[in-house]
Motif scaffolding. Sequence first.
Motif, PDB file in Angstrom:
ATOM      1  N   LEU A 176       0.817  -1.321   0.091  1.00  0.00           N
ATOM      2  CA  LEU A 176       0.014  -0.065   0.067  1.00  0.00           C
ATOM      3  C   LEU A 176       1.102   1.072  -0.038  1.00  0.00           C
ATOM      4  O   LEU A 176       1.921   1.047   0.478  1.00  0.00           O
ATOM      5  CB  LEU A 176      -0.950  -0.201   1.125  1.00  0.00           C
ATOM      6  CG  LEU A 176      -2.050  -1.108   1.392  1.00  0.00           C
ATOM      7  CD1 LEU A 176      -2.493  -1.188   2.850  1.00  0.00           C
ATOM      8  CD2 LEU A 176      -2.924  -0.767   0.453  1.00  0.00           C
ATOM      9  N   PRO A 177       0.354   2.456  -0.506  1.00  0.00           N
ATOM     10  CA  PRO A 177       1.197   3.489  -0.531  1.00  0.00           C
ATOM     11  C   PRO A 177       1.938   3.780   0.950  1.00  0.00           C
ATOM     12  O   PRO A 177       2.868   4.387   1.064  1.00  0.00           O
ATOM     13  CB  PRO A 177       0.287   4.774  -0.979  1.00  0.00           C
ATOM     14  CG  PRO A 177      -0.752   3.925  -1.790  1.00  0.00           C
ATOM     15  CD  PRO A 177      -0.787   2.582  -1.060  1.00  0.00           C
ATOM     16  N   SER A 178       1.020   3.510   1.915  1.00  0.00           N
ATOM     17  CA  SER A 178       1.740   3.643   3.484  1.00  0.00           C
ATOM     18  C   SER A 178       2.750   2.702   3.741  1.00  0.00           C
ATOM     19  O   SER A 178       3.785   2.895   4.355  1.00  0.00           O
ATOM     20  CB  SER A 178       0.608   3.031   4.307  1.00  0.00           C
ATOM     21  OG  SER A 178       0.324   1.866   4.128  1.00  0.00           O
ATOM     22  N   GLY A 179       3.200   1.899   2.707  1.00  0.00           N
ATOM     23  CA  GLY A 179       4.279   0.778   3.057  1.00  0.00           C
ATOM     24  C   GLY A 179       3.734  -0.442   3.538  1.00  0.00           C
ATOM     25  O   GLY A 179       4.647  -1.562   3.528  1.00  0.00           O
ATOM     26  N   GLN A 180       2.545  -0.562   3.820  1.00  0.00           N
ATOM     27  CA  GLN A 180       2.099  -1.986   4.290  1.00  0.00           C
ATOM     28  C   GLN A 180       1.750  -2.737   3.176  1.00  0.00           C
ATOM     29  O   GLN A 180       1.591  -2.518   2.144  1.00  0.00           O
ATOM     30  CB  GLN A 180       0.692  -1.782   4.807  1.00  0.00           C
ATOM     31  CG  GLN A 180       0.563  -1.120   6.394  1.00  0.00           C
ATOM     32  CD  GLN A 180      -0.755  -1.002   6.977  1.00  0.00           C
ATOM     33  OE1 GLN A 180      -1.318  -0.106   6.388  1.00  0.00           O
ATOM     34  NE2 GLN A 180      -1.049  -1.604   8.036  1.00  0.00           N
TER      35      GLN A 180
END
Length: 291
Positions: free
Chosen positions: A283-287
């Motif tokens: 995900l863009p959050s890095g998750q």
Amino acid sequence: MPNKLPDLETIADNLPLRTHGGAWTYDKLFYLNAYLDRFIVSMRGEKQKWRSIHYIDLFAGPGKNALPDGRLLLGSPLLALSQKRPFDRYFFSDLESANIEVLRKRCAQFSAEYSKISFEVGDANQVVNRVVKTILAIDKPITDKWQSLNLAFLDPEGLELHWETVEKLASRRTDLIIYYPQMGISREGAKEIDQKPPTRIDLFFGDTGWRQIYQKYQRGEESFLHRALLDYYKSKLKSFGYVYDPLPEPIFKNSKDAPLYRLLFACKHPLGNKFWADVTKNLPSGQLRLM
Ligand SMILES: C[S@@+](CC[C@H](N)C(=O)[O-])C[C@H]1O[C@@H](n2cnc3c(N)ncnc32)[C@H](O)[C@@H]1O
């Protein structure tokens, strides 16, 4: 670490912004930007492999987005212009003349690539004919293996994209990132199934084959409606030489957690599929993305 979208301070101007998008717009543009980066760095590195490299954005918008939480984001055309390496040519169009007027101004202020951009006002399903004609003229003789390479981002608001448009782009060497209107199909499908073709969903799929899948779903014989419809769409692309690994189609949801749309990716070379799988795995959050 995933690529970040460009810093907000670098993009302030006093021109109108697109305000229709929600928080999910960030994620959509994040994936596009990450793919653009992989694509252009790698393809520009392949010296002389491609006659010319083009970016095509037929639902371009005005060039910048304001999200409900106040964040400003470069729109897809400006992201393409912001890459480390340039494309040889950019095709930007939108149905709204006001969007193209603003986009023109932004591009003139923003990029040294201005002279390489074709701007057009019009329905994407018509404009595509002129874009493909230009590409065919660049690629002449068309039997020559030394062709141009295209990346098309097809990002409407609902069911505006016709299969015929995709088919025309697919006839050349084009990587496709396509907005799949999941909510539109879920909502309209039950009505359109009883209507005479061509309905908007018929035009999106290019035929009435989706209706059999939808009817199976209505009878309870198909649990995963959109999986089956996406596979159907992809099976049609296969006949144009697109290669399929089971690739992720990231899903975008609204604030009530209802699915809005997915991004469907298609490429004629396994390397593009690898890039897409890489850029969408987090995900863009890095998750790690779970679906
Ligand atoms: C989701 S927005 C595009 C946002 C843009 N990709 C960005 O990143 O900022 C969709 C755009 O498609 C345009 N549009 C809607 N129907 C269209 C059509 N039939 N042909 C071309 N553009 C259309 C709208 O005016 C709108 O600007």
